[in-house]
Enzyme design. Structure first.
Site, short mmCIF file in Angstrom:
data_model
loop_
_atom_site.label_atom_id
_atom_site.label_comp_id
_atom_site.label_asym_id
_atom_site.label_seq_id
_atom_site.Cartn_x
_atom_site.Cartn_y
_atom_site.Cartn_z
N GLU A 135 0.86 -1.19 0.00
CA GLU A 135 0.00 0.00 0.00
C GLU A 135 0.90 1.23 0.00
OE1 GLU A 135 -2.86 -0.28 3.16
OE2 GLU A 135 -3.67 -2.17 2.38
N GLY A 139 4.99 -0.74 2.87
CA GLY A 139 5.76 -1.55 1.90
C GLY A 139 6.48 -2.65 2.64
N SER A 140 7.69 -2.33 3.14
CA SER A 140 8.45 -3.33 3.91
C SER A 140 7.68 -3.73 5.17
CB SER A 140 9.81 -2.74 4.31
OG SER A 140 10.53 -2.39 3.15
N THR A 174 1.64 -5.15 -9.79
CA THR A 174 2.00 -5.67 -11.11
C THR A 174 0.73 -6.26 -11.75
OG1 THR A 174 4.22 -6.17 -10.35
CG2 THR A 174 3.48 -7.35 -12.32
N ARG A 283 34.88 -7.18 -30.66
CA ARG A 283 35.39 -5.79 -30.65
C ARG A 283 36.93 -5.77 -30.59
NH1 ARG A 283 34.56 -0.38 -31.65
NH2 ARG A 283 35.49 0.91 -30.03
N GLU A 378 9.12 -7.92 -3.74
CA GLU A 378 8.90 -9.11 -2.88
C GLU A 378 9.83 -9.13 -1.67
OE1 GLU A 378 7.79 -12.77 -4.76
OE2 GLU A 378 6.92 -11.70 -6.46
C1 LIG Z 1 7.89 -2.55 -10.36
C2 LIG Z 1 7.32 -2.95 -9.03
C3 LIG Z 1 6.38 -3.97 -8.98
C4 LIG Z 1 5.80 -4.33 -7.76
N1 LIG Z 1 4.82 -5.29 -7.75
C5 LIG Z 1 4.15 -5.51 -6.59
C6 LIG Z 1 3.00 -6.39 -6.58
O1 LIG Z 1 2.62 -6.98 -7.61
N2 LIG Z 1 2.32 -6.56 -5.42
C7 LIG Z 1 2.68 -5.93 -4.26
O2 LIG Z 1 2.01 -6.14 -3.25
N3 LIG Z 1 3.76 -5.09 -4.23
C8 LIG Z 1 4.49 -4.88 -5.37
N4 LIG Z 1 5.56 -4.02 -5.37
C9 LIG Z 1 5.91 -3.32 -4.12
C10 LIG Z 1 7.21 -3.79 -3.50
O3 LIG Z 1 7.04 -5.05 -2.93
C11 LIG Z 1 7.64 -2.70 -2.50
O4 LIG Z 1 8.09 -1.59 -3.26
C12 LIG Z 1 8.70 -3.18 -1.55
O5 LIG Z 1 8.18 -4.13 -0.67
C13 LIG Z 1 9.30 -2.02 -0.74
O6 LIG Z 1 8.31 -1.23 -0.16
P1 LIG Z 1 8.37 0.36 -0.35
O7 LIG Z 1 8.57 0.65 -1.79
O8 LIG Z 1 7.19 0.93 0.33
O9 LIG Z 1 9.70 0.81 0.37
P2 LIG Z 1 9.91 1.07 1.94
O10 LIG Z 1 9.38 -0.08 2.74
O11 LIG Z 1 9.44 2.43 2.31
O12 LIG Z 1 11.51 1.02 2.04
C14 LIG Z 1 12.32 2.11 1.65
C15 LIG Z 1 13.79 1.72 1.95
O13 LIG Z 1 13.93 1.48 3.36
C16 LIG Z 1 14.47 0.18 3.57
N5 LIG Z 1 13.92 -0.38 4.81
C17 LIG Z 1 12.62 -0.40 5.21
N6 LIG Z 1 12.51 -1.00 6.40
C18 LIG Z 1 13.76 -1.39 6.77
C19 LIG Z 1 14.31 -2.09 7.89
N7 LIG Z 1 13.54 -2.51 8.90
N8 LIG Z 1 15.66 -2.30 7.92
C20 LIG Z 1 16.44 -1.88 6.90
N9 LIG Z 1 15.98 -1.22 5.81
C21 LIG Z 1 14.66 -0.99 5.75
C22 LIG Z 1 14.08 -0.63 2.36
O14 LIG Z 1 14.93 -1.75 2.17
C23 LIG Z 1 14.21 0.42 1.26
O15 LIG Z 1 15.56 0.50 0.87
C24 LIG Z 1 6.19 -3.68 -6.56
C25 LIG Z 1 7.17 -2.68 -6.61
C26 LIG Z 1 7.72 -2.31 -7.83
C27 LIG Z 1 8.74 -1.20 -7.84
#
Ligand SMILES: Cc1cc2nc3c(=O)[nH]c(=O)nc-3n(C[C@H](O)[C@H](O)[C@H](O)COP(=O)(O)OP(=O)(O)OC[C@H]3O[C@@H](n4cnc5c(N)ncnc54)[C@H](O)[C@@H]3O)c2cc1C
Length: 398
Positions: A135, A139-140, A174, A283, A378
């Site tokens: 959402e 995310g994480s 996705t 090359r 993931e």
């Molecule tokens: C092209 C694409 C396709 C996707 N497809 C899907 C899908 O089909 N279904 C779905 O549900 N999701 C999907 N996602 C979402 C994806 O799983 C999330 O982007 C991912 O889980 C990270 O969440 P976030 O982007 O909110 O980053 P955040 O959770 O905000 O993280 C930001 C940064 O902080 C770091 N971080 C966060 N918490 C910690 C911690 N405790 N310790 C250390 N570092 C931390 C992360 O590693 C990252 O570097 C997709 C994303 C992309 C880009």
């Protein structure tokens, strides 16, 4: 020295049937997928017809039970098919992996009645799936998701009927907006992981709308979109598993899904290595092929070694899964190592091609952009390290 044409990857496959399957996939890749990949990725075209073809050929439900229309193949075979697809085009390889992830909840946790009603169409009936966990603000920290499902009518049991009404926003989905079904995780109870339930939502249900797809760095052919649930009514017969079991279902799907991402990553890395070797042997600089120079020879050797190590790691995890043994730690390790390998190898491949590697005339820049997303989806690679460390040292104390 002439350009060296890429050799097909040597695969140790368990059966004659699986060898034929890989040949079928290679044939389909060379005729239907690879020739269009660069142009369609540039224009952002989603190859729905390729997914229809994959479904008709039995390749969209490979690791699932043949009694429900799946291919009945072990995970070690399914993953090698994914690797072949992703090497040609990540939008296809990752798309198949996400579809498989979307089928996991129903196949693993649905009732007999639910599986019989929905799985055959999902596994081999031309439908395309999506998996909705993330959402905008979770995310994480997926267990903090806010999309709500509230009961409306009926009793507390599945047979007593009644609906669920879903409200909220899913992000980064996705196949968002083009999928035929969505596996959706929504909050039905308390805060945290125990208040989440899984639902199987049809793509054409009223109140479900997709936003304009995200404009991405790579995988432009694969639509990634927010989904808005505005009072979406879902019958209780489409609730998967028990109320409150959704987060456990989501994590179990991700263990298997992460192996799919690992296999896709090795496909992307292998494609980049093949390009780099072909270029370096053709090359000429200083009157010799650049592949003569030890600086590049060692780089190619390191790229190839990382790829073999990654392939061995994801296959070992898959073989544990196929044997019914725990594989969650190895799946996290495979996702981490294979996707970091893809990033490193594709970056090195751009370097091997020099200035040409930085242009759209060669596929390595696209492969490098595609590799990046695999370190994020993931569970980011930071999250994979947390999973692995928990297996080693137990949960964090605070
Ligand atoms: C092209 C694409 C396709 C996707 N497809 C899907 C899908 O089909 N279904 C779905 O549900 N999701 C999907 N996602 C979402 C994806 O799983 C999330 O982007 C991912 O889980 C990270 O969440 P976030 O982007 O909110 O980053 P955040 O959770 O905000 O993280 C930001 C940064 O902080 C770091 N971080 C966060 N918490 C910690 C911690 N405790 N310790 C250390 N570092 C931390 C992360 O590693 C990252 O570097 C997709 C994303 C992309 C880009």
């Amino acid at each position: 020295m002439p350009d060296r044409a890429p050799q097909p990857v040597e695969r140790r496959l368990p059966t004659e049937e699986s060898r034929q399957l890989i040949e079928l996939v290679r044939d389909m890749v060379s005729k239907e997928i690879a020739p269009r990949a660069a142009e369609e990725e540039e224009s952002g075209h989603f190859p729905r017809e390729v997914f229809t073809l994959l479904s008709e050929s039995g390749l969209l439900g490979l690791p699932y039970d043949s009694a429900y229309g799946g291919g009945g193949q072990p995970y070690e075979v399914y993953l090698q098919v994914l690797e072949e697809l992703a090497a040609a085009r990540l939008t296809v390889g990752l798309g198949v992996s996400v579809h498989s992830l979307a089928c996991h909840a129903l196949a693993g946790y649905g009732t007999e009645e639910q599986r019989a009603a929905h799985l055959p169409a999902m596994l081999g009936g031309g439908l395309l799936g999506a998996y909705c966990l993330s959402e905008p603000s979770s995310g994480s920290d997926a267990a903090s998701l806010r999309t709500k499902a509230v009961r409306d009518g009926g009793g507390a049991s599945r047979t007593s009927g009644g609906d669920w009404v879903l409200t909220g926003t899913k992000a980064w989905i996705t196949h968002g907006g083009i999928a035929d079904f969505y596996t959706v995780l929504a909050r039905t109870g308390v805060e945290g992981p125990r208040g989440i339930t899984a639902f199987l939502v049809p793509g054409d249900v009223g109140g479900l709308n997709a936003a304009v797809p995200e404009k991405k760095m790579g995988m432009k052919g694969s639509p990634t979109a927010q989904l808005h649930f505005d009072g979406v009514r879902i019958p209780d017969a489409r609730r998967i598993g028990d109320e409150g079991q959704g987060f456990a279902i989501a994590l179990s799907a991700l263990d298997s899904g992460r192996l799919g991402i690992a296999a896709c990553a090795i496909g992307v890395a292998q494609a980049a290595l093949d390009e780099a070797v072909g270029y370096a042997t053709g090359r000429q600089q200083f009157g010799r092929p650049i592949a003569d120079f030890q600086g590049l020879r060692f780089m190619l050797a390191d790229m190839a070694t990382r790829i073999e190590a990654g392939r061995a790691l994801y296959l070992e995890a898959a073989r544990l899964r196929d044997a019914g043994l725990p594989f969650s730690r190895q799946a996290a390790m495979a996702k981490l190592f294979c996707t970091d390998t893809a990033m490193q190898v594709t970056t090195d491949a751009v370097q091997v091609l020099g200035g040409y590697g930085y242009t759209l005339d060669f596929p390595v820049e696209r492969l490098m952009r595609e590799a990046k997303v695999l370190q994020i989806v993931e569970g980011t690679n930071q999250i994979q390290r947390m999973v692995i460390a928990r297996h080693l040292a137990g949960p964090e104390t605070r």
